[in-house]
Design a protein around this motif. Structure first.
Motif, PDB file in Angstrom:
ATOM      1  N   UNK A   1      48.165  34.540  49.120  1.00  0.00           N
ATOM      2  CA  UNK A   1      47.265  35.645  49.439  1.00  0.00           C
ATOM      3  C   UNK A   1      47.009  36.515  48.216  1.00  0.00           C
ATOM      4  N   UNK A   2      48.038  36.763  47.421  1.00  0.00           N
ATOM      5  CA  UNK A   2      47.861  37.564  46.212  1.00  0.00           C
ATOM      6  C   UNK A   2      46.957  36.847  45.202  1.00  0.00           C
ATOM      7  N   UNK A   3      47.125  35.542  45.070  1.00  0.00           N
ATOM      8  CA  UNK A   3      46.253  34.786  44.170  1.00  0.00           C
ATOM      9  C   UNK A   3      44.803  34.843  44.650  1.00  0.00           C
ATOM     10  N   UNK A   4      44.609  34.783  45.949  1.00  0.00           N
ATOM     11  CA  UNK A   4      43.250  34.892  46.496  1.00  0.00           C
ATOM     12  C   UNK A   4      42.656  36.262  46.183  1.00  0.00           C
ATOM     13  N   UNK A   5      43.485  37.298  46.300  1.00  0.00           N
ATOM     14  CA  UNK A   5      43.016  38.652  45.995  1.00  0.00           C
ATOM     15  C   UNK A   5      42.618  38.764  44.527  1.00  0.00           C
ATOM     16  N   UNK A   6      43.284  38.005  43.668  1.00  0.00           N
ATOM     17  CA  UNK A   6      42.975  38.032  42.238  1.00  0.00           C
ATOM     18  C   UNK A   6      41.918  36.991  41.862  1.00  0.00           C
ATOM     19  N   UNK A   7      41.276  36.391  42.862  1.00  0.00           N
ATOM     20  CA  UNK A   7      40.263  35.363  42.640  1.00  0.00           C
ATOM     21  C   UNK A   7      40.835  34.170  41.875  1.00  0.00           C
ATOM     22  N   UNK A   8      42.122  33.944  42.076  1.00  0.00           N
ATOM     23  CA  UNK A   8      42.776  32.796  41.455  1.00  0.00           C
ATOM     24  C   UNK A   8      43.051  31.724  42.494  1.00  0.00           C
ATOM     25  N   UNK A   9      43.780  30.707  42.099  1.00  0.00           N
ATOM     26  CA  UNK A   9      44.067  29.590  42.989  1.00  0.00           C
ATOM     27  C   UNK A   9      45.537  29.197  42.854  1.00  0.00           C
TER      28      UNK A   9
END
Length: 303
Positions: free
Chosen positions: A272-280
């Motif tokens: 979820x944190x990676x999604x928030x940072x537009x990462x994968x």
């Protein structure tokens, strides 16, 4: 005059025929929609129509039916996930709480020795810490998934962030007799991202590797094209491809040992944190090794 009247009759007849077929087709559409609304049929509306405009309308109706179907499927999936989540939360909270209450009752006995009393206190402390960790993870996941949760991006040097975060796990690596292999690039890799979120992702991935590795742990930070990639891999001989596909599901634990140290939320929080940072964040199993890869796109990480 007679000729004009004949033409008028023909035109009127053609219009009536056209209206008849339109009415018939609208009645057929209504009947099929009623079957769908009454949950007697999941079949989409037939597309063979006399009037092309009605056929275009039906195509759009079918598209809406597809959207409704997907929405209903997603709703059912969410409801099932919620039921499972409630069951897992209840189980995970009840297990240490029951243990704590049991040992507190034992402490009230006059027959226990000082050594036993100290042992029970140690167990109570351990169960209390687990209970605290569970509550913190439950709370953090709800916060991170909230639309009100916002990141504070800043320019950070990933080399330092990764090494500093891993150093905090020095004792835990030693306790598990793991000497991690760490590969860092010589050049500084700069990223615009929320530092606390990046650290939390690294922490959760490192904890997962420490808890579940059956051998070594390898950490690699590198630049790939226009991305900064962090890969943490560990030996996972007993892990199956099916289990890898479910690693990011909430509360999922591959060993299904719900009395263990984990909550089954660590990788979900990292995802979820990676999604928030537009990462994968992705997982892959290769030759008995689990690879967890974080990828931050340099063009979008600052968004």
């Amino acid at each position: 005059m007679l000729y004009i009247m004949m033409i008028s009759v023909v035109v009127a007849a053609a219009v009536l025929v056209h209206l008849y077929f339109i009415k018939k087709e609208l009645k057929a559409i209504t009947g099929q929609l009623q079957q769908v609304n009454l949950h007697k049929s999941e079949k989409k509306i037939d597309l063979a129509f006399y009037d092309k405009d009605i056929e275009s309308l039906v195509i759009e109706i079918n598209r809406e039916l597809d959207l409704v179907g997907r929405a209903n499927a997603e709703k059912r999936r969410s409801e099932n996930e919620l039921k499972q989540a409630v069951a897992n939360i209840s189980h995970d909270l009840r297990t240490p709480l029951t243990s704590i209450l049991g040992y507190i009752q034992l402490l009230g006995s006059d027959e226990i020795t000082p050594e036993e009393r100290q042992e029970y206190l140690t167990i109570i402390q351990d169960r209390t810490r687990r209970l605290q960790a569970l509550i913190v993870d439950f709370f953090e996941l709800s916060v991170f998934e909230s639309t009100d949760y916002h990141l504070n991006p800043e320019r950070i040097k990933m080399n330092s962030v990764v090494l500093d975060t891993l150093m905090s796990f020095y004792d835990q690596f030693n306790e598990q007799h793991i000497e991690p292999s760490i590969q860092m690039p010589e050049e500084d890799l700069w990223l615009t991202a929320d530092e606390s979120a990046v650290k939390r992702v690294i922490e959760n991935l490192a904890l997962n590797a420490i808890r579940h590795s059956s051998g070594g742990v390898r950490i690699q930070l590198e630049m790939q094209s226009s991305s900064i990639v962090l890969t943490i891999s560990n030996d996972a001989d007993n892990l199956t491809p099916h289990e890898v596909d479910k690693l990011f599901d909430r509360f999922y634990m591959a060993d299904q040992n719900r009395s263990g140290k984990g909550t089954g939320l660590g990788l979900s929080i990292a995802k979820e944190l990676m999604r928030k940072m537009y990462g994968e964040l992705s997982a892959e199993l290769q030759n008995g090794q689990l690879f967890l890869k974080c990828e931050w796109k340099l063009s979008t990480a600052a968004t």
